[in-house]
Each structure stands twice: as C-alpha cells, then as structure tokens.
Design a protein around this motif. Structure first.
Motif, PDB file in Angstrom:
ATOM      1  N   ARG A 228      30.889  47.230  35.658  1.00 34.56           N
ATOM      2  CA  ARG A 228      31.605  47.578  34.386  1.00 34.56           C
ATOM      3  C   ARG A 228      32.591  48.627  34.371  1.00 34.56           C
ATOM      4  O   ARG A 228      33.629  48.395  33.851  1.00 34.56           O
ATOM      5  CB  ARG A 228      30.991  47.524  33.550  1.00 34.56           C
ATOM      6  CG  ARG A 228      30.145  46.046  32.748  1.00 34.56           C
ATOM      7  CD  ARG A 228      29.357  46.109  31.486  1.00 34.56           C
ATOM      8  NE  ARG A 228      28.332  47.358  31.399  1.00 34.56           N
ATOM      9  CZ  ARG A 228      27.034  47.323  31.670  1.00 34.56           C
ATOM     10  NH1 ARG A 228      26.566  45.788  32.058  1.00 34.56           N
ATOM     11  NH2 ARG A 228      26.398  48.110  31.561  1.00 34.56           N
ATOM     12  N   ASP A 229      31.876  49.622  34.944  1.00 31.12           N
ATOM     13  CA  ASP A 229      33.017  50.787  35.153  1.00 31.12           C
ATOM     14  C   ASP A 229      33.886  50.882  36.163  1.00 31.12           C
ATOM     15  O   ASP A 229      34.738  51.515  36.188  1.00 31.12           O
ATOM     16  CB  ASP A 229      31.823  51.894  35.322  1.00 31.12           C
ATOM     17  CG  ASP A 229      30.912  52.153  34.414  1.00 31.12           C
ATOM     18  OD1 ASP A 229      31.058  51.936  33.218  1.00 31.12           O
ATOM     19  OD2 ASP A 229      30.048  52.877  34.681  1.00 31.12           O
ATOM     20  N   ASP A 230      33.664  49.728  37.061  1.00 31.19           N
ATOM     21  CA  ASP A 230      34.655  49.815  38.297  1.00 31.19           C
ATOM     22  C   ASP A 230      35.874  49.009  37.943  1.00 31.19           C
ATOM     23  O   ASP A 230      35.817  47.814  37.593  1.00 31.19           O
ATOM     24  CB  ASP A 230      34.017  49.155  39.388  1.00 31.19           C
ATOM     25  CG  ASP A 230      34.816  49.078  40.651  1.00 31.19           C
ATOM     26  OD1 ASP A 230      35.957  49.588  40.636  1.00 31.19           O
ATOM     27  OD2 ASP A 230      34.406  48.491  41.591  1.00 31.19           O
ATOM     28  N   SER A 231      37.184  49.812  37.791  1.00 31.83           N
ATOM     29  CA  SER A 231      38.244  49.030  37.419  1.00 31.83           C
ATOM     30  C   SER A 231      38.690  47.982  38.396  1.00 31.83           C
ATOM     31  O   SER A 231      39.603  47.084  38.072  1.00 31.83           O
ATOM     32  CB  SER A 231      39.316  50.237  37.213  1.00 31.83           C
ATOM     33  OG  SER A 231      39.707  50.677  38.485  1.00 31.83           O
ATOM     34  N   SER A 232      38.311  48.040  39.809  1.00 29.67           N
ATOM     35  CA  SER A 232      38.562  46.958  40.698  1.00 29.67           C
ATOM     36  C   SER A 232      38.344  45.463  40.409  1.00 29.67           C
ATOM     37  O   SER A 232      38.859  44.679  40.740  1.00 29.67           O
ATOM     38  CB  SER A 232      38.216  47.262  41.985  1.00 29.67           C
ATOM     39  OG  SER A 232      36.608  47.279  41.880  1.00 29.67           O
ATOM     40  N   VAL A 233      37.291  45.480  39.413  1.00 24.74           N
ATOM     41  CA  VAL A 233      36.940  44.172  39.093  1.00 24.74           C
ATOM     42  C   VAL A 233      37.268  43.862  37.556  1.00 24.74           C
ATOM     43  O   VAL A 233      36.695  42.853  37.164  1.00 24.74           O
ATOM     44  CB  VAL A 233      35.477  43.689  39.375  1.00 24.74           C
ATOM     45  CG1 VAL A 233      35.134  43.845  40.881  1.00 24.74           C
ATOM     46  CG2 VAL A 233      34.434  44.796  38.569  1.00 24.74           C
TER      47      VAL A 233
ATOM     48  N   PRO B  21      39.577  42.902  34.257  1.00 20.75           N
ATOM     49  CA  PRO B  21      40.673  41.695  33.944  1.00 20.75           C
ATOM     50  C   PRO B  21      42.011  42.606  34.060  1.00 20.75           C
ATOM     51  O   PRO B  21      42.837  42.169  34.624  1.00 20.75           O
ATOM     52  CB  PRO B  21      40.294  41.236  32.640  1.00 20.75           C
ATOM     53  CG  PRO B  21      38.928  41.513  32.522  1.00 20.75           C
ATOM     54  CD  PRO B  21      38.328  42.780  33.215  1.00 20.75           C
ATOM     55  N   LYS B  22      41.929  43.811  33.650  1.00 24.65           N
ATOM     56  CA  LYS B  22      43.097  44.528  33.621  1.00 24.65           C
ATOM     57  C   LYS B  22      43.777  44.727  35.046  1.00 24.65           C
ATOM     58  O   LYS B  22      44.607  44.950  35.295  1.00 24.65           O
ATOM     59  CB  LYS B  22      42.978  46.256  33.035  1.00 24.65           C
ATOM     60  CG  LYS B  22      43.976  47.034  32.885  1.00 24.65           C
ATOM     61  CD  LYS B  22      43.847  48.201  32.173  1.00 24.65           C
ATOM     62  CE  LYS B  22      44.867  48.951  32.253  1.00 24.65           C
ATOM     63  NZ  LYS B  22      44.376  50.353  31.598  1.00 24.65           N
ATOM     64  N   ASN B  23      42.531  45.198  35.981  1.00 30.46           N
ATOM     65  CA  ASN B  23      43.077  45.457  37.359  1.00 30.46           C
ATOM     66  C   ASN B  23      43.636  44.067  37.921  1.00 30.46           C
ATOM     67  O   ASN B  23      44.152  43.885  38.988  1.00 30.46           O
ATOM     68  CB  ASN B  23      42.058  45.861  38.146  1.00 30.46           C
ATOM     69  CG  ASN B  23      42.307  46.541  39.506  1.00 30.46           C
ATOM     70  OD1 ASN B  23      43.145  47.321  39.520  1.00 30.46           O
ATOM     71  ND2 ASN B  23      41.942  45.670  40.596  1.00 30.46           N
ATOM     72  N   ASP B  24      42.899  42.885  37.704  1.00 29.98           N
ATOM     73  CA  ASP B  24      43.519  41.748  38.273  1.00 29.98           C
ATOM     74  C   ASP B  24      45.035  41.398  37.913  1.00 29.98           C
ATOM     75  O   ASP B  24      45.527  40.797  38.821  1.00 29.98           O
ATOM     76  CB  ASP B  24      42.630  40.466  37.475  1.00 29.98           C
ATOM     77  CG  ASP B  24      41.284  40.342  37.882  1.00 29.98           C
ATOM     78  OD1 ASP B  24      40.883  40.930  38.891  1.00 29.98           O
ATOM     79  OD2 ASP B  24      40.349  39.920  37.329  1.00 29.98           O
ATOM     80  N   THR B  25      45.521  42.008  36.762  1.00 32.19           N
ATOM     81  CA  THR B  25      46.778  41.784  36.625  1.00 32.19           C
ATOM     82  C   THR B  25      47.682  42.707  37.700  1.00 32.19           C
ATOM     83  O   THR B  25      48.796  42.317  37.990  1.00 32.19           O
ATOM     84  CB  THR B  25      47.035  42.306  35.053  1.00 32.19           C
ATOM     85  OG1 THR B  25      46.180  41.417  34.099  1.00 32.19           O
ATOM     86  CG2 THR B  25      48.621  42.217  34.773  1.00 32.19           C
ATOM     87  N   ALA B  26      47.189  43.955  37.706  1.00 29.69           N
ATOM     88  CA  ALA B  26      47.755  44.882  38.841  1.00 29.69           C
ATOM     89  C   ALA B  26      47.871  44.311  39.993  1.00 29.69           C
ATOM     90  O   ALA B  26      48.927  44.465  40.603  1.00 29.69           O
ATOM     91  CB  ALA B  26      47.104  46.312  38.399  1.00 29.69           C
ATOM     92  N   LEU B  27      46.833  43.591  40.513  1.00 32.15           N
ATOM     93  CA  LEU B  27      46.477  43.111  41.794  1.00 32.15           C
ATOM     94  C   LEU B  27      47.667  42.025  42.071  1.00 32.15           C
ATOM     95  O   LEU B  27      48.240  42.015  43.041  1.00 32.15           O
ATOM     96  CB  LEU B  27      45.224  42.516  41.917  1.00 32.15           C
ATOM     97  CG  LEU B  27      44.911  42.061  43.510  1.00 32.15           C
ATOM     98  CD1 LEU B  27      45.264  43.105  44.346  1.00 32.15           C
ATOM     99  CD2 LEU B  27      43.459  41.622  43.457  1.00 32.15           C
ATOM    100  N   ARG B  28      47.530  41.086  41.203  1.00 34.47           N
ATOM    101  CA  ARG B  28      48.801  40.088  41.081  1.00 34.47           C
ATOM    102  C   ARG B  28      50.096  40.309  41.355  1.00 34.47           C
ATOM    103  O   ARG B  28      50.919  40.060  41.914  1.00 34.47           O
ATOM    104  CB  ARG B  28      48.560  39.256  39.914  1.00 34.47           C
ATOM    105  CG  ARG B  28      49.370  37.804  39.810  1.00 34.47           C
ATOM    106  CD  ARG B  28      49.331  37.090  38.672  1.00 34.47           C
ATOM    107  NE  ARG B  28      49.905  37.656  37.475  1.00 34.47           N
ATOM    108  CZ  ARG B  28      49.303  38.291  36.359  1.00 34.47           C
ATOM    109  NH1 ARG B  28      47.878  38.330  36.501  1.00 34.47           N
ATOM    110  NH2 ARG B  28      49.904  38.827  35.506  1.00 34.47           N
ATOM    111  N   GLN B  29      50.404  41.412  40.478  1.00 33.05           N
ATOM    112  CA  GLN B  29      51.709  42.202  40.621  1.00 33.05           C
ATOM    113  C   GLN B  29      52.052  42.675  41.828  1.00 33.05           C
ATOM    114  O   GLN B  29      53.128  42.559  42.336  1.00 33.05           O
ATOM    115  CB  GLN B  29      51.866  43.136  39.354  1.00 33.05           C
ATOM    116  CG  GLN B  29      51.948  42.495  37.892  1.00 33.05           C
ATOM    117  CD  GLN B  29      52.051  43.650  36.789  1.00 33.05           C
ATOM    118  OE1 GLN B  29      51.966  44.684  37.005  1.00 33.05           O
ATOM    119  NE2 GLN B  29      52.538  43.285  35.711  1.00 33.05           N
TER     120      GLN B  29
END
Length: 249
Positions: A27-32, A34-42
């Motif tokens: 939960r603390d890891d931003s890599s997993v 939903p917010k990071n999913d958007t960044a990864l897609r971009q």
C-alpha cells in the motif's frame, strides 16, 4: 492419542504477521498504486513516441543511402564523359562555385579526374563536404580499378559495405602489400628473406646441456638470441633461422 489443538502455532502467527507487513508495504509502495499506473502508461507513450521517430529516421537514412549510391554511380558516368571534353572541363573549373572552395580547386591538368570534382560539387564547398567527396572518390577508384562496370557501381557499393567498407579493405590490402615488400619471405621456408641491409653470418654457440633440447626442434625454426656486445656495451638480439649441430671432434 493427543488431540490437535485449534490454537494457531508460532509459525502460523509469524506467517500472518509477514503477510500483513507485505500488504502494508504494497500500500505504501507507489510503484503499484493506481496513480503510478497512469505515470507508467504515460512514460511508455513517451518511449514509443521516441522509438517511432527513430524507426522513421532509420528508414529514411537507409533510403537516402540508396539514393546516394545511385547518384554517385550516375556522377561517375557523367564525370568520365566530362573528362573527354577539354573545352567543357576548362569552363567547368571556372564556374563561381569553385571560388567558394578554399582547398582542392580543380586545375586544367585535373581533367582526367573529372569524376572527383563532380563528386566535390555534389557534396558542396564546406570542409566536411570535402571529406565526404574524398571518401566517395577513393571508393570509386577502387571499384573502377577492380573492373566494376558503371551500371553495377551502386550495387557494388551496397554489397561491399559502402565507402568506408571499401576504403577500409583497401587500406588493409595496401598495408599487407607494404609489409610483404618490406619483409619478403622465402616461399620454401616461409622465413623472412635477407634484404640489402641484412647481414648473414655463421654463429657458433655453446648451448651446454640444452643442446639436446635444441636439436629436437623441428626445422625450420626460429630462435632469438639476446646478449650484449662487450666491446660496445650495447644490447644485441640475433634472429637465428637455421640451425646445424656441430659435434665436437
């Protein structure tokens, strides 16, 4: 018989604790998140954008290289035609373009190298253009010397690695030829032949107990003897290419 206790064991408790910690870390890891999913897609979109443009440029460069080979082949044919017309070549070298060229302007005596100067005009008047034209001219000379026909020059340039591939191969051949002339070898033994500056002498050496080992060497063989000329106090290295055993009388 003992009844199994329904209470959790110590190992079970530890496993549960580790499971809770892992969930909390996720939960603390931003890599997993939903917010990071958007960044990864971009981020992937940026990467694909760069990769797509790279592919387009590479395709364009490959096409341009083919056009360049064809242009050079056409210029070779045209240059040979120009070389045969003294009056036209004399007018050609007086054109305004050549006044912008700082080094390597054509002269009337260069008429037989008309191809070279058409290639220079093809690339331009800058110093970089001069290097590019020179690279093409050297490769063209190799192809013509090899008997490549005009209609096959573009294909030969592609097959033989372009200008750099042809020029690199020519340099290797030239270096090998110079080395062979500088150090000719005997066809029978493969040893270097003595040159006019070489000295042939008969050398007697005492190998002591090592003479048996030396005698077993297969001929022809080469041995280097390193020592000092006592009278001069300088080091000496002698290359021995033929050995004969001298038995004591």
């Amino acid at each position: 018989m003992r009844k199994k206790s329904g209470r959790p064991t110590k190992a079970t408790k530890n496993h549960a604790v580790l499971g809770r910690k892992s969930a909390r870390n996720m939960r603390d890891d931003s890599s997993v998140s939903p917010k990071n999913d958007t960044a990864l897609r971009q981020a992937k979109e940026y990467e694909e954008f760069a990769a797509d443009h790279g592919k387009r440029v590479k395709a364009a460069e490959a096409t341009a290289k083919g056009f360049d080979y064809e242009a050079v082949a056409a210029l070779v044919a045209k240059g040979q035609e120009l070389a045969g017309n003294e009056a036209v070549f004399a007018a050609f070298i007086e054109l305004p373009f050549w006044k912008k060229v700082q080094k390597g302007r054509p002269k009337p005596t260069h008429r037989q190298e008309a191809v070279r100067f058409l290639l220079r005009r093809y690339r331009g008047s800058s110093n970089l253009a001069a290097k590019q034209a020179s690279e093409r001219w050297r490769a063209v000379k190799v192809l013509l010397a090899d008997g490549v026909e005009l209609q096959s020059i573009a294909a030969a340039l592609k097959e033989r690695g372009g200008y750099r591939g042809i020029n690199r191969s020519k340099r290797k051949d030239t270096s090998a030829e110079k080395s062979q002339k500088a150090n000719p070898t005997d066809g029978e033994t493969g040893h270097t032949k003595p040159t006019s500056d070489s000295t042939i002498c008969r050398l007697e050496a005492d190998f002591g107990p090592n003479i048996e080992w030396v005698s077993r060497l297969r001929a022809p063989c080469v041995i280097s003897l390193v020592g000092t000329i006592e009278e001069l106090g300088v080091p000496l290295k002698i290359r021995v290419e033929a050995l004969d055993r001298l038995d004591e009388a």
